[in-house]
Design a protein around this motif. Sequence first.
Motif, PDB file in Angstrom:
ATOM      1  N   GLU A 226       0.829  -1.198   0.000  1.00  0.00           N
ATOM      2  CA  GLU A 226       0.000   0.000   0.000  1.00  0.00           C
ATOM      3  C   GLU A 226       0.866   1.252   0.000  1.00  0.00           C
ATOM      4  O   GLU A 226       1.962   1.269   0.558  1.00  0.00           O
ATOM      5  CB  GLU A 226      -0.912  -0.002   1.228  1.00  0.00           C
ATOM      6  N   GLY A 227       0.342   2.313  -0.631  1.00  0.00           N
ATOM      7  CA  GLY A 227       1.048   3.581  -0.619  1.00  0.00           C
ATOM      8  C   GLY A 227       0.952   4.318  -1.937  1.00  0.00           C
ATOM      9  O   GLY A 227       0.515   3.763  -2.943  1.00  0.00           O
ATOM     10  N   LYS A 228       1.417   5.581  -1.911  1.00  0.00           N
ATOM     11  CA  LYS A 228       1.337   6.432  -3.094  1.00  0.00           C
ATOM     12  C   LYS A 228       2.612   7.214  -3.358  1.00  0.00           C
ATOM     13  O   LYS A 228       2.880   7.593  -4.485  1.00  0.00           O
ATOM     14  CB  LYS A 228       0.186   7.445  -2.942  1.00  0.00           C
ATOM     15  N   THR A 229       3.384   7.493  -2.323  1.00  0.00           N
ATOM     16  CA  THR A 229       4.478   8.459  -2.427  1.00  0.00           C
ATOM     17  C   THR A 229       5.842   7.788  -2.337  1.00  0.00           C
ATOM     18  O   THR A 229       5.962   6.606  -1.989  1.00  0.00           O
ATOM     19  CB  THR A 229       4.373   9.500  -1.308  1.00  0.00           C
ATOM     20  N   ILE A 230       6.879   8.574  -2.596  1.00  0.00           N
ATOM     21  CA  ILE A 230       8.236   8.060  -2.465  1.00  0.00           C
ATOM     22  C   ILE A 230       8.542   7.712  -1.009  1.00  0.00           C
ATOM     23  O   ILE A 230       9.276   6.756  -0.720  1.00  0.00           O
ATOM     24  CB  ILE A 230       9.257   9.081  -3.020  1.00  0.00           C
ATOM     25  N   GLY A 231       7.938   8.475  -0.079  1.00  0.00           N
ATOM     26  CA  GLY A 231       8.104   8.148   1.336  1.00  0.00           C
ATOM     27  C   GLY A 231       7.492   6.807   1.678  1.00  0.00           C
ATOM     28  O   GLY A 231       8.086   6.009   2.423  1.00  0.00           O
ATOM     29  N   ASP A 232       6.300   6.527   1.136  1.00  0.00           N
ATOM     30  CA  ASP A 232       5.668   5.218   1.344  1.00  0.00           C
ATOM     31  C   ASP A 232       6.550   4.102   0.786  1.00  0.00           C
ATOM     32  O   ASP A 232       6.669   3.027   1.387  1.00  0.00           O
ATOM     33  CB  ASP A 232       4.305   5.172   0.652  1.00  0.00           C
ATOM     34  N   THR A 233       7.171   4.366  -0.358  1.00  0.00           N
ATOM     35  CA  THR A 233       8.039   3.368  -0.985  1.00  0.00           C
ATOM     36  C   THR A 233       9.199   3.010  -0.074  1.00  0.00           C
ATOM     37  O   THR A 233       9.501   1.825   0.149  1.00  0.00           O
ATOM     38  CB  THR A 233       8.586   3.902  -2.328  1.00  0.00           C
ATOM     39  N   VAL A 234       9.855   4.009   0.472  1.00  0.00           N
ATOM     40  CA  VAL A 234      10.994   3.771   1.362  1.00  0.00           C
ATOM     41  C   VAL A 234      10.560   2.997   2.611  1.00  0.00           C
ATOM     42  O   VAL A 234      11.223   2.044   3.039  1.00  0.00           O
ATOM     43  CB  VAL A 234      11.660   5.101   1.750  1.00  0.00           C
ATOM     44  N   VAL A 235       9.419   3.386   3.179  1.00  0.00           N
ATOM     45  CA  VAL A 235       8.929   2.714   4.388  1.00  0.00           C
ATOM     46  C   VAL A 235       8.626   1.250   4.101  1.00  0.00           C
ATOM     47  O   VAL A 235       8.997   0.359   4.877  1.00  0.00           O
ATOM     48  CB  VAL A 235       7.675   3.426   4.932  1.00  0.00           C
ATOM     49  N   ARG A 236       7.941   0.965   3.002  1.00  0.00           N
ATOM     50  CA  ARG A 236       7.590  -0.426   2.687  1.00  0.00           C
ATOM     51  C   ARG A 236       8.839  -1.269   2.465  1.00  0.00           C
ATOM     52  O   ARG A 236       8.917  -2.422   2.908  1.00  0.00           O
ATOM     53  CB  ARG A 236       6.704  -0.474   1.446  1.00  0.00           C
ATOM     54  N   LEU A 237       9.819  -0.712   1.743  1.00  0.00           N
ATOM     55  CA  LEU A 237      11.046  -1.473   1.490  1.00  0.00           C
ATOM     56  C   LEU A 237      11.777  -1.772   2.792  1.00  0.00           C
ATOM     57  O   LEU A 237      12.308  -2.877   2.985  1.00  0.00           O
ATOM     58  CB  LEU A 237      11.949  -0.709   0.524  1.00  0.00           C
ATOM     59  N   LEU A 238      11.804  -0.806   3.697  1.00  0.00           N
ATOM     60  CA  LEU A 238      12.450  -1.036   4.990  1.00  0.00           C
ATOM     61  C   LEU A 238      11.701  -2.086   5.806  1.00  0.00           C
ATOM     62  O   LEU A 238      12.316  -2.921   6.488  1.00  0.00           O
ATOM     63  CB  LEU A 238      12.533   0.281   5.771  1.00  0.00           C
ATOM     64  N   GLN A 239      10.374  -2.057   5.729  1.00  0.00           N
ATOM     65  CA  GLN A 239       9.589  -3.063   6.451  1.00  0.00           C
ATOM     66  C   GLN A 239       9.897  -4.469   5.944  1.00  0.00           C
ATOM     67  O   GLN A 239      10.063  -5.404   6.732  1.00  0.00           O
ATOM     68  CB  GLN A 239       8.093  -2.774   6.284  1.00  0.00           C
TER      69      GLN A 239
END
Length: 320
Positions: free
Chosen positions: A232-245
């Motif tokens: 889930e997500g829309k932004t570059i910040g969401d992308t970084v968070v998901r990858l870290l998770q």
Amino acid sequence: MRVAWVVHNPAAGRFPSESLVQRAAAVFAAAGWSVRLETAARRDHLQELVLRCAESGADVLVVAGGDGTVGLAASLLRGRETALAVLPTGTANVWARELGTPPPHWAQRGTIELIAERLVNGEIRQVDLGEANGRAFLLWAGTGLDARVVNLVEPRRRVDKVLPTTLYAIHALRSARGWGGLDLEVSWPGGRVRGRYLVAVASNIRSYGGGLLRLAPEARVDDGLLDFWILEGKTIGDTVVRLLQVARGVHLTGSGFVHFRAAQAEFRSSSPLAMHFDGEPGTVQSPVSLRVLPHELRVLLPSGGAGGLFQSQVSESLEA
């Protein structure tokens, strides 16, 4: 006498691998196999060689290349008696790593011979394939940000493969800038979700992202199911968070993910979907119907590897 075709994709990988493939073929020959060594001049020639190998009745097709080469060969060998083996001479070599076979060490002599010897002494298993609108895949099929990147960077020049992780990360961050996610509806027996997502992928194996991420640790290649993960997500910040998770393994219990295991599912969008299939680019008309093809491919496993990748312990002997 056991018969093997060794088919080399010289375009795969970071470095030329002709000598390595020749040395591996010699190991099969020394073990009493009848060996035919072929080099593919281009993609359609590779397809032709795979089909000729299967139609000849060869016991094993040994492909020397990366995951794209392996995926192409797997899709052509579906339902056939010829088993698929791999010499990992590609860039990421995710399938080979899943089987417990790291790529040969270029600075250390003898590693390609050890890989070939493990194949000579290996066993045959049956594995599932996936299918997306009629296109078969062995590892994964997905859409979203990663598919955008794959469609942007592939096919890569050899020089671009020297630092593949860096190049991929750069393109991923560039693609994420200004991108608002993918409007997608995903349905499967017993469930349905709709929203804007970063990634939606059907995985047949545990690893993802060039083998750097253990996205689907519970995936098994012979269980008659695909592991679906939606980020889930829309932004570059969401992308970084998901990858870290995912990198930390907390995606298994954390928020921001939809996960289910199913024999079939459907991706639906208002426009054609950029996708990747075993790391190869493609565009598919919506809706995309995904399903598992149980026990559709025979593979030759290297001896001593593939721990945890299989649900069943049933195997076949390679006795002459």
